[in-house]
Design an enzyme around this catalytic site. Structure first.
Site, PDB file in Angstrom:
ATOM      1  N   GLU A  38       1.157  -1.283  -0.014  1.00  0.00           N
ATOM      2  CA  GLU A  38       0.105  -0.043   0.209  1.00  0.00           C
ATOM      3  C   GLU A  38       0.810   1.539  -0.146  1.00  0.00           C
ATOM      4  O   GLU A  38       1.794   1.096   0.486  1.00  0.00           O
ATOM      5  CB  GLU A  38      -1.127   0.332   1.411  1.00  0.00           C
ATOM      6  CG  GLU A  38      -1.736   1.203   1.547  1.00  0.00           C
ATOM      7  CD  GLU A  38      -2.647   1.067  -0.213  1.00  0.00           C
ATOM      8  OE1 GLU A  38      -3.508   0.315  -0.567  1.00  0.00           O
ATOM      9  OE2 GLU A  38      -2.663   2.411  -0.578  1.00  0.00           O
ATOM     10  N   THR A  82      -5.405   2.028  -5.635  1.00  0.00           N
ATOM     11  CA  THR A  82      -5.203   0.075  -5.283  1.00  0.00           C
ATOM     12  C   THR A  82      -5.926  -0.622  -6.863  1.00  0.00           C
ATOM     13  O   THR A  82      -5.573  -1.133  -7.064  1.00  0.00           O
ATOM     14  CB  THR A  82      -5.736  -0.519  -4.369  1.00  0.00           C
ATOM     15  OG1 THR A  82      -5.831   0.435  -3.419  1.00  0.00           O
ATOM     16  CG2 THR A  82      -5.231  -1.246  -3.568  1.00  0.00           C
ATOM     17  N   HIS A 197      -0.899   3.189   5.252  1.00  0.00           N
ATOM     18  CA  HIS A 197      -2.034   3.715   3.907  1.00  0.00           C
ATOM     19  C   HIS A 197      -2.518   4.737   4.732  1.00  0.00           C
ATOM     20  O   HIS A 197      -2.711   5.044   5.915  1.00  0.00           O
ATOM     21  CB  HIS A 197      -3.465   3.301   4.105  1.00  0.00           C
ATOM     22  CG  HIS A 197      -4.162   3.905   2.928  1.00  0.00           C
ATOM     23  ND1 HIS A 197      -4.918   5.015   3.590  1.00  0.00           N
ATOM     24  CD2 HIS A 197      -5.130   2.605   2.212  1.00  0.00           C
ATOM     25  CE1 HIS A 197      -5.951   4.617   2.478  1.00  0.00           C
ATOM     26  NE2 HIS A 197      -5.433   3.539   1.493  1.00  0.00           N
ATOM     27  N   ASP A 256       1.318   0.019  -5.027  1.00  0.00           N
ATOM     28  CA  ASP A 256       0.624   0.870  -5.976  1.00  0.00           C
ATOM     29  C   ASP A 256       0.381   1.589  -6.483  1.00  0.00           C
ATOM     30  O   ASP A 256      -0.364   1.249  -7.638  1.00  0.00           O
ATOM     31  CB  ASP A 256      -0.841  -0.370  -4.721  1.00  0.00           C
ATOM     32  CG  ASP A 256      -0.940   1.023  -3.369  1.00  0.00           C
ATOM     33  OD1 ASP A 256      -0.328   1.074  -3.535  1.00  0.00           O
ATOM     34  OD2 ASP A 256      -2.215   0.209  -3.063  1.00  0.00           O
ATOM     35  N   HIS A 257       0.900   2.937  -5.727  1.00  0.00           N
ATOM     36  CA  HIS A 257       0.247   4.039  -6.014  1.00  0.00           C
ATOM     37  C   HIS A 257       0.895   5.078  -5.069  1.00  0.00           C
ATOM     38  O   HIS A 257       1.618   4.410  -3.988  1.00  0.00           O
ATOM     39  CB  HIS A 257      -0.761   4.800  -6.372  1.00  0.00           C
ATOM     40  CG  HIS A 257      -1.892   4.188  -5.124  1.00  0.00           C
ATOM     41  ND1 HIS A 257      -1.541   4.721  -3.878  1.00  0.00           N
ATOM     42  CD2 HIS A 257      -2.868   3.216  -4.594  1.00  0.00           C
ATOM     43  CE1 HIS A 257      -2.575   4.032  -3.127  1.00  0.00           C
ATOM     44  NE2 HIS A 257      -2.640   3.002  -3.027  1.00  0.00           N
TER      45      HIS A 257
HETATM   46  C1  GP9 Z   1      -8.873  -0.490   0.375  1.00  0.00           C
HETATM   47  C2  GP9 Z   1      -7.713  -0.591   0.343  1.00  0.00           C
HETATM   48  C3  GP9 Z   1      -6.899   0.724   0.586  1.00  0.00           C
HETATM   49  O1  GP9 Z   1      -9.148  -1.818   0.689  1.00  0.00           O
HETATM   50  O2  GP9 Z   1      -6.924  -1.322  -1.088  1.00  0.00           O
HETATM   51  O3  GP9 Z   1      -7.611   1.464  -1.276  1.00  0.00           O
HETATM   52  P1  GP9 Z   1      -6.937   2.542  -1.676  1.00  0.00           P
HETATM   53  O4  GP9 Z   1      -7.405   3.776  -0.949  1.00  0.00           O
HETATM   54  O5  GP9 Z   1      -5.676   2.898  -1.624  1.00  0.00           O
HETATM   55  O6  GP9 Z   1      -7.248   2.615  -2.627  1.00  0.00           O
HETATM   56 MN    MN Z   2      -3.997   1.869  -2.356  1.00  0.00          MN
END
Ligand code: GP9
Ligand code: MN
Length: 406
Positions: A38, A82, A197, A256-257
């Site tokens: 994440e 994500t 996150h 992921d980003h």
């Molecule tokens: C939520 C997690 C985070 O299930 O994958 O999502 P994001 O806010 O990074 O898109």
């Molecule tokens: Mn994410």
């Protein structure tokens, strides 16, 4: 349908050879453990806070001979965050310009990675300790062929192991091991972490690194959760070794980003010692991407310009699965015949020679603005616009209905 044949022709000419690279089959019949980390960006790697490494485990892992680290790997996500990263990796298509494909086009026909792996005797699963309906995952996963989705109800949350977005990453990995052990092999299992996150919250007693000290609390706090997640990945590796799964698996790690948005450019610029213009902003979109192959000895770092769009053809190639008829905008990262650019959803791109964003063309090597931009960046820009349009056409028109992947 004539449009899908036009796209097929474009892909044959432009998105690189489908011929197998020298890495073809290197991971044949191995389990694939795909870890989506994440919000992890490359600025965290090799960084220090008050003399302490933020990511000691990943720093070590990326330099090992059994790991191939792509240091110029870009995320290509848009509003779907994500879910966009998942969509790009599974399909080698671009995300949409608005919203999340996972929500808007979950019923389309795809030729997604889990489906292909299913056809090749793989069991395919996802582990993510969040509500199954977040990003409409439950529906999309079912459509693209995942056999099983272990969501939050598969994990035990207590007051001690849960904060912020939910179950902490260390417990998430630990509690996943019994499920992994129960799976038929070979399997493809995706793990999506959560602790690092926004807003990067971590109980003080779990922090093994200081906070950074800048004008941005977000950036400051991010080092503690990043360090925590680095430790969690190490825990996971150790548990995989103990369970005996490690030797028969390859482990792919991907950010992921971005986690730090441009609202924090001032503090981020001070931290990396550069003023953040369009060029540096693009360079900050690099996220970790490592392929760890136990027993492999020739794993060097690669500085090839690659991105999430390339993951699907790369993995299929490593597993020795033929994909000549697949329709992808990405190319095997190990191929010598690549198209030479990574496109972002907003039309920005990174090519071997240039970085283009906000109508400015920069020299990729020096970061200097190139004048006049039209000439240098224009040819790639045209291809980027074409690809993004084609990708939209595929999704909005559900065009894979008219194509035979067999
Ligand atoms: C939520 C997690 C985070 O299930 O994958 O999502 P994001 O806010 O990074 O898109
Ligand atoms: Mn994410």
């Amino acid at each position: 349908d004539s449009e899908i044949s036009e796209i097929e022709t474009y892909m044959k000419e432009e998105t690189g050879s489908k011929e197998s690279s020298e890495m073809f089959g290197v991971a044949e019949d191995k389990n694939v453990i795909f870890v989506s980390i994440e919000s992890f960006q490359n600025y965290l790697l090799d960084s220090e806070i008050n003399g302490t490494e933020t990511t000691p485990f990943l720093n070590d892992l990326k330099e090992r001979n059994d790991t191939i680290w792509f240091e110029n790997f870009y995320h290509q996500t848009a509003q779907g965050k994500t879910s966009d990263s998942e969509f790009i990796v599974e399909n080698s298509l671009y995300p949409l310009d608005r919203g999340s494909v996972y929500f808007t086009h979950a019923q389309n026909e795809y030729n997604a990675l889990p489906e292909i792996l299913n056809q090749n005797e793989y069991e395919t699963t996802v582990f993510h300790a969040n509500n199954k309906s977040f990003w409409n995952r439950e529906v999309m996963y079912d459509n693209i062929g995942y056999d099983e989705f272990y969501g939050e109800e598969s994990f035990e949350e207590t007051e001690e192991n849960s904060f912020g977005w939910g179950l902490e990453d260390k417990d998430f990995f630990e509690q996943s091991i019994p499920y992994l052990e129960d799976q038929e092999q070979p399997f493809y299992s995706k793990f999506i972490t959560l602790t690092h996150h926004f807003p990067f919250e971590l109980p003080e007693e779990k922090a093994n690194i200081d906070k950074h000290d800048s004008g941005s609390q977000t950036l400051n706090d991010s080092f503690q959760t990043a360090r925590y997640t680095d430790e969690a990945v190490e825990v996971f590796f150790n548990e995989l070794k103990e369970s005996g799964l490690y030797e028969d698996s390859i482990i792919v790690l991907m950010g992921d980003h971005y986690g730090i948005s441009e609202f924090h450019n001032k503090a981020m610029g001070e931290f990396i010692g550069k003023e953040i213009n369009g060029y540096e902003h693009m360079q900050l979109q690099r996220v970790p991407f490592m392929i760890h192959i136990p027993g492999y000895e020739d794993g060097e770092n690669s500085d090839e310009v690659v991105g999430q769009i390339d993951v699907k053809p790369t993995l299929l190639n490593l597993l020795g699965i033929e994909d000549e008829k697949d329709l992808t905008f990405g190319t095997d990262m190990f191929s010598d015949d690549r198209k030479g650019f990574i496109a972002m959803r907003d039309g920005s791109f990174v090519s071997d020679d240039y970085i283009y964003t906000d109508s400015i063309c920069y020299d990729r090597e020096t970061g200097e603005e190139i004048d006049p931009e039209e000439e240098a960046c224009a040819p790639v820009r045209e291809k980027v616009d074409q690809e993004l349009q084609y990708s939209n056409d595929i999704i909005y028109g559900d065009l894979f209905r008219f194509y035979d992947f067999k």
